[in-house]
Design an enzyme around this catalytic site. Structure first.
Site, PDB file in Angstrom:
ATOM      1  N   LEU A 166      55.168  17.795  68.292  1.00  0.00           N
ATOM      2  CA  LEU A 166      53.994  18.053  69.130  1.00  0.00           C
ATOM      3  C   LEU A 166      54.381  18.173  70.607  1.00  0.00           C
ATOM      4  CD1 LEU A 166      50.968  15.896  67.927  1.00  0.00           C
ATOM      5  CD2 LEU A 166      51.189  18.378  67.974  1.00  0.00           C
ATOM      6  N   ILE A 169      54.983  21.625  71.793  1.00  0.00           N
ATOM      7  CA  ILE A 169      53.776  22.393  72.096  1.00  0.00           C
ATOM      8  C   ILE A 169      53.161  21.924  73.409  1.00  0.00           C
ATOM      9  CG2 ILE A 169      51.621  23.262  71.131  1.00  0.00           C
ATOM     10  CD1 ILE A 169      54.155  23.529  69.335  1.00  0.00           C
ATOM     11  N   GLU A 170      53.154  20.625  73.610  1.00  0.00           N
ATOM     12  CA  GLU A 170      52.494  20.065  74.783  1.00  0.00           C
ATOM     13  C   GLU A 170      53.199  20.410  76.086  1.00  0.00           C
ATOM     14  OE1 GLU A 170      49.708  18.514  75.248  1.00  0.00           O
ATOM     15  OE2 GLU A 170      49.089  18.381  73.167  1.00  0.00           O
ATOM     16  N   SER A 171      54.510  20.227  76.127  1.00  0.00           N
ATOM     17  CA  SER A 171      55.204  20.286  77.422  1.00  0.00           C
ATOM     18  C   SER A 171      56.517  21.041  77.423  1.00  0.00           C
ATOM     19  CB  SER A 171      55.487  18.861  77.885  1.00  0.00           C
ATOM     20  OG  SER A 171      56.393  18.231  76.972  1.00  0.00           O
ATOM     21  N   TYR A 273      46.994  25.688  68.302  1.00  0.00           N
ATOM     22  CA  TYR A 273      47.740  24.443  68.437  1.00  0.00           C
ATOM     23  C   TYR A 273      48.437  24.027  67.147  1.00  0.00           C
ATOM     24  CZ  TYR A 273      48.608  19.876  70.595  1.00  0.00           C
ATOM     25  OH  TYR A 273      49.191  18.757  71.124  1.00  0.00           O
TER      26      TYR A 273
END
Length: 540
Positions: A166, A169-171, A273
């Site tokens: 994850l 995807i986030e950062s 997402y």
């Protein structure tokens, strides 16, 4: 006197190119000649997918731009010591891979979270393995540092280890990443969520950028969401857009709780997402099959931690240990101004390469004593002049007088710049203002021509209309708001000073900020005023 505490190693990393587990399939398969029509797709229908394909392309671009931001960031250049224009990555890789190969590979990955496959997921896989190869190779290298600590935390909470993807995807594994909305760190916490998860966010410390503490908070938050939905896809979606939006999508879908069945009811970015998560998982599990080669960062991957309990500036450590300041900042991204504001009763961690740890211990008080009066006059935190970001806040400017302006309601960077006859870019530079975000009561340093301080000091006492008139602008008098009679069928919230829609929504179960905006015809927080009565939900 010892001003540090030795802790057991938080991160000691041993890695090899083989650290990512899958053995490669044969790379000599001629994918161009292969034909396969198999497609596992639990979404509504092929026709719906075709109708929405343009939207999916747009979503693909959103995540593509987010990945590009890593390569163009100061943090990236700091960690890899080369300019993005000088990066040379492998350009020979398989293309036109049939769906059956993707499906088989995803089925072969042993994970607790089901890895679905459809055309949307395929687009993201192609983004990672074909269009953004250079960035994926960089993230593969960074993952050697970050993934072991992610896995340790997820294991502590008995959660699927694949949730580590994850953070891709986030950062894009950038601990100082900041979104347009203001989310920060590897796990992209907004300020309100960070505070609710007990992360410290102050002028000196931002634990959203602390890889260890932010990961722990993200794991706790994800576990809380999973306890609500009992489904990892829904928990992952709620992590991105909030449980209120997921609940709304479920209601609008007639109570369905399958992610792909509520897919088109979710906010636009959230639709990409989960597919992006599945694709990132695939890319990292099968990077060898796509001839992706990890590019490792230029800082030490074998580190240890000491707890310091007195003020310490990065420059003191750099000078005493003869180490690179950029490396120190890369290992300690949670300190916003290159200062560790530690005290006897509140120690903070300092992460150092293993080969510098003993030198720090041996030199002990000499490190803290180095130029101490310069950095901490009278042993106090004063004039924090630098930020760990790319901005610099000058203490003074020669040939200029300094005026301190207090931000009032209705002010913005453009207005203030015009009143003081300075450039907006200078005002941002002097005060480390990001994306023109200022708050009521904030003190701003403004540098005016020498000898004119008294003239500009008066701006602090003027009304908004007077300030606008001083630069030749008139002010339209707004009509007085008339109170709308309260509807007895609704629960209301009375707005207090400092309230935001997000904070108000947190006080009411199953309610999101979007719900409140929709009910009250608001476009953002700026429509709020103290004493306002907001509809929250219908009375049951």
């Amino acid at each position: 006197m010892f001003r540090y505490i030795i802790t057991s190693a938080i991160i000691i990393l041993y890695f090899s190119v083989g650290a990512f587990a899958q053995e490669p399939d044969s790379l000599i398969v001629d994918f161009d000649l292969a034909a396969d029509t198999t497609l596992v797709d639990s979404m509504a229908s092929d026709s719906m997918l075709k109708e929405e394909m343009k939207l999916e392309d747009d979503l693909n671009e959103i995540f593509s731009e987010r990945m590009d931001s890593l390569l163009n960031s100061a943090e990236f250049r700091m960690r890899f010591h080369f300019d993005s224009t000088e990066v040379h990555f492998t350009d020979q890789f398989p293309t036109n891979i049939p769906d059956s190969v993707y499906i088989r590979r995803l089925q072969d990955v042993e994970m607790a979270i089901d890895l679905s496959y459809n055309d949307v997921v395929k687009k993201y896989i192609q983004m990672y393995t074909e269009r953004k190869r250079g960035l994926v190779e960089v993230m593969l290298g960074l993952s050697a540092y970050y993934f072991p600590m992610f896995e340790e935390t997820l294991d502590k909470y008995d959660m699927p280890l694949e949730l580590k993807y994850l953070a891709i995807i986030e950062s894009a594994l950038n601990p100082t990443a900041r979104s347009r909305a203001g989310a920060v760190g590897l796990w992209q916490f907004m300020y309100g969520t960070a505070k609710s998860m007990k992360l410290e966010v102050t002028s000196f410390v931002d634990e959203r950028s602390d890889p260890v503490k932010a990961t722990d908070a993200a794991a706790r938050y994800l576990k809380r969401l999973y306890d609500i939905y009992g489904d990892w896809y829904l928990a992952i979606a709620a992590y991105n857009c909030g449980p209120g939006n997921v609940n709304k999508a479920i209601r609008r879908s007639g109570g369905k709780t399958d992610y792909w069945e509520i897919y088109y009811r979710l906010p636009r970015e959230t639709r990409g997402y989960v597919p992006a998560f599945i694709a990132a998982t695939y890319a990292f599990e099968y990077y060898k099959e796509h001839n992706l080669i990890p590019q490792y960062p230029n800082f030490s991957l074998s580190v240890d931690t000491v707890m310091v309990n007195d003020y310490l500036h990065f420059d003191q450590v750099v000078a005493s240990l003869e180490m690179d300041k950029e490396e120190l900042a890369a290992l300690n991204p949670m300190y916003r101004r290159n200062v560790i504001p530690a005290k006897e009763d509140k120690p903070y961690p300092l992460i150092l390469p293993n080969n510098k740890l003993m030198a720090f211990i041996d030199k002990d008080t000499a490190v803290f004593a180095y130029n101490r009066e310069k950095y901490f006059p009278n042993n106090t935190l004063v004039n924090p002049t630098t930020s760990s970001g790319s901005h610099f806040t000058p203490v003074d400017i020669k040939g200029k007088d300094k005026v301190v302006y207090t931000v009032k309601s209705g002010d913005n960077v453009g207005y203030i710049s015009s009143w003081f006859k300075v450039r907006s870019s200078d005002l941002r530079y002097w005060n480390n203002i990001h994306r023109d975000m200022i708050r009521v009561g904030q003190k701003l340093a403004v540098y005016v021509p020498q000898g004119q301080k008294e003239k500009y000091d008066k701006i602090n006492t003027m009304s908004f209309a007077e300030k606008q008139q001083s630069v030749g602008k008139s002010v339209q008098v707004a009509e007085k708001k008339t109170e709308t009679p309260l509807d007895p069928g609704y629960v209301y919230h009375t707005v207090r000073n400092g309230d935001t829609l997000w904070e108000i929504a947190q006080k009411y179960a199953g309610i999101s900020a979007d719900d409140i905006m929709q009910l009250n015809k608001l476009s953002n927080d700026r429509g709020l005023y103290v004493g306002q009565k907001l509809k929250i939900k219908r009375k049951s």
